[in-house]
Design a protein around this motif. Structure first.
Motif, short mmCIF file in Angstrom:
data_model
loop_
_atom_site.label_atom_id
_atom_site.label_comp_id
_atom_site.label_asym_id
_atom_site.label_seq_id
_atom_site.Cartn_x
_atom_site.Cartn_y
_atom_site.Cartn_z
N UNK A 19 22.77 37.82 31.34
CA UNK A 19 22.59 38.70 32.48
C UNK A 19 23.90 38.78 33.25
N UNK A 20 24.42 39.99 33.44
CA UNK A 20 25.65 40.22 34.19
C UNK A 20 25.27 40.91 35.50
N UNK A 21 25.59 40.30 36.60
CA UNK A 21 25.25 40.85 37.90
C UNK A 21 26.52 41.24 38.66
N UNK A 22 26.31 41.90 39.78
CA UNK A 22 27.39 42.24 40.72
C UNK A 22 26.81 42.08 42.12
N UNK A 23 26.82 40.87 42.63
CA UNK A 23 26.21 40.62 43.93
C UNK A 23 26.89 41.42 45.04
N UNK A 78 11.31 34.55 27.36
CA UNK A 78 10.05 34.67 26.63
C UNK A 78 10.09 35.86 25.68
N UNK A 79 10.72 36.96 26.12
CA UNK A 79 10.78 38.15 25.26
C UNK A 79 11.57 37.88 23.99
N UNK A 80 12.59 37.05 24.11
CA UNK A 80 13.42 36.73 22.96
C UNK A 80 12.93 35.50 22.21
N UNK A 81 11.82 34.91 22.70
CA UNK A 81 11.22 33.75 22.03
C UNK A 81 12.21 32.63 21.84
N UNK A 82 12.88 32.29 22.95
CA UNK A 82 13.88 31.22 22.86
C UNK A 82 13.25 29.84 22.98
N UNK A 83 12.02 29.78 23.47
CA UNK A 83 11.39 28.47 23.61
C UNK A 83 11.52 27.95 25.01
N UNK A 84 10.71 26.96 25.32
CA UNK A 84 10.66 26.42 26.68
C UNK A 84 11.93 25.65 26.99
N UNK A 85 12.30 25.71 28.26
CA UNK A 85 13.43 24.93 28.74
C UNK A 85 14.76 25.62 28.62
N UNK A 86 14.82 26.75 27.96
CA UNK A 86 16.08 27.47 27.82
C UNK A 86 16.10 28.67 28.75
N UNK A 87 17.24 28.94 29.33
CA UNK A 87 17.38 30.08 30.23
C UNK A 87 18.59 30.90 29.82
N UNK A 88 18.48 32.19 30.05
CA UNK A 88 19.60 33.08 29.76
C UNK A 88 20.70 32.87 30.79
N UNK A 89 21.95 32.79 30.36
CA UNK A 89 23.04 32.60 31.33
C UNK A 89 23.22 33.83 32.21
N UNK A 90 23.62 33.58 33.44
CA UNK A 90 23.85 34.64 34.42
C UNK A 90 25.31 34.58 34.86
N UNK A 91 25.99 35.71 34.81
CA UNK A 91 27.41 35.79 35.21
C UNK A 91 27.57 36.85 36.28
N UNK A 92 28.16 36.47 37.40
CA UNK A 92 28.39 37.40 38.51
C UNK A 92 29.77 38.01 38.32
N UNK A 93 29.79 39.25 37.85
CA UNK A 93 31.06 39.90 37.52
C UNK A 93 31.85 40.28 38.77
N UNK A 94 31.16 40.82 39.79
CA UNK A 94 31.81 41.19 41.05
C UNK A 94 31.04 40.46 42.16
N UNK A 95 31.55 39.29 42.49
CA UNK A 95 30.83 38.42 43.42
C UNK A 95 31.21 38.70 44.86
#
Length: 352
Positions: free
Chosen positions: A108-112, A131-148
């Motif tokens: 996930x790429x954000x721009x706060x 959950x949509x990508x069926x990664x399994x419990x305990x895993x989270x998609x990384x988040x990067x703030x491009x323009x913070x």
């Protein structure tokens, strides 16, 4: 010379029906104020927020379907091929963020800096993507703030809180100039001068003291000055043409409509229904978006805001010119009447 005695009617208490009418008026006013400021916030939600999804077509379709199930009609999705294309759209302010699946694992790429509320929403979407990508419990998609947002103000509180003082500054400038300065041209000149000095002061406070702004100080000053000028000159123009009624119309438009619908604290796309679009056609909303563009995006995405503010400024000048026409017509007539009276007196005056 003794002062005239007050009339008996002036010393008598007001009638109870007058008190009742005043109470009804005050109740209506406070209800309008509450509705104007609370309704957009309470009904705020994500709808048609532009974001990008980057990656292979099959993966992009899968992510888009997952987003549609999680937040129906929440996002307007632009499909791009890779991460670079998604980042370019973010920096150009064409989208608020992106979901990148080009590497297989969703990111996930954000721009706060474009809107902290939208960035938080996208961060919440990351959990659903796991959950949509069926990664399994305990895993989270990384988040990067491009323009913070700046480190001194990571929530963007200064920029959000500065929206109301900008509107109030334009209103107060119009009020004081129309009351204390005679001549529409001098009032407009005063408003433009104040826009510059006020822009310098507000930008300095937000950028150098509070640390709420980044980018070029002069560019931020120009954005603030244009917003103040558009507000104050348009209200001066309305007052020049319509008097007190014009000032009231301008104040209600800017304060009770423009400020709550500006979307400065969230995002225009999060406001209910058509209100976000309307807010961007008024100086408070256009000014807030322009300041975000100059402070964090090198001016990208500022064309619409500049056009709106320039149009309001030109509208105000046109109203000032229209309001000054009757005065210019009265001056020659008054001078002609005065000259005629002087000539008549000279003819009728007996010679000595």
């Amino acid at each position: 010379m003794p002062a005239p005695a007050p009339r008996a009617a002036d010393t008598l208490p007001s009638s109870w029906p007058t008190v009742a009418r005043t109470l009804v008026l005050l109740t209506a006013l406070i209800s309008v104020l509450l509705t104007a400021f609370a309704w957009p916030s309470v009904r705020s939600h994500v709808h048609d927020v532009p974001i990008a999804v980057a990656g292979p077509p099959a993966a992009v379709k899968q992510v888009s379907a997952a987003l549609g199930q999680r937040l129906p009609d929440g996002f307007a999705i632009a499909e791009v091929a890779d991460t670079a294309a998604a980042e370019r759209l973010i920096r150009d302010r064409e989208v608020y963020g992106a979901i990148d699946v080009s590497s297989g694992t969703p990111q996930v790429i954000t721009a706060s800096a474009a809107g902290a509320a939208v960035a938080q929403t996208l961060q919440g979407v990351a959990a659903g993507l796991d959950q949509a990508q069926a990664q399994g419990a305990g895993k989270t998609s990384p988040v990067r703030d491009l323009v913070a947002l700046p480190a001194d103000d990571p929530r963007g509180a200064g920029l959000a809180a500065g929206a109301l003082p900008l509107v109030m500054g334009g209103l107060l400038a119009a009020l004081l100039l129309t009351r204390l300065v005679r001549g529409t041209a001098r009032q407009v000149a005063g408003a433009l001068a104040f826009a510059i000095t006020g822009g310098l002061a507000v930008a300095a406070i937000l950028q150098f003291w509070l640390g709420s702004l980044a980018g070029s100080y002069l560019a931020n000053t120009g954005a603030i000055a244009l917003a103040i000028a558009a507000t104050s000159v348009s209200i001066i123009g309305l007052a020049s043409l319509l008097g007190y009624a014009g000032f009231g119309i301008g104040a209600v438009t800017m304060m009770l409509i423009g400020n709550p619908l500006s979307g400065t604290s969230t995002a225009p796309e999060m406001l209910p229904g058509w209100s976000g679009t309307l807010g961007q056609l008024l100086p408070p909303g256009a000014g807030g978006q322009l300041l975000r563009s100059t402070a964090f995006f090198d001016g990208h995405g500022s064309t619409h805001s500049v056009l709106v503010l320039t149009a309001w400024l030109g509208f105000g000048v046109a109203l000032c010119l229209a309001g000054g026409l009757p005065q210019r017509k009265r001056r020659p007539a008054a001078a002609s009447a005065e000259n005629s009276a002087s000539a008549e007196n000279a003819v009728t005056q007996p010679s000595r």
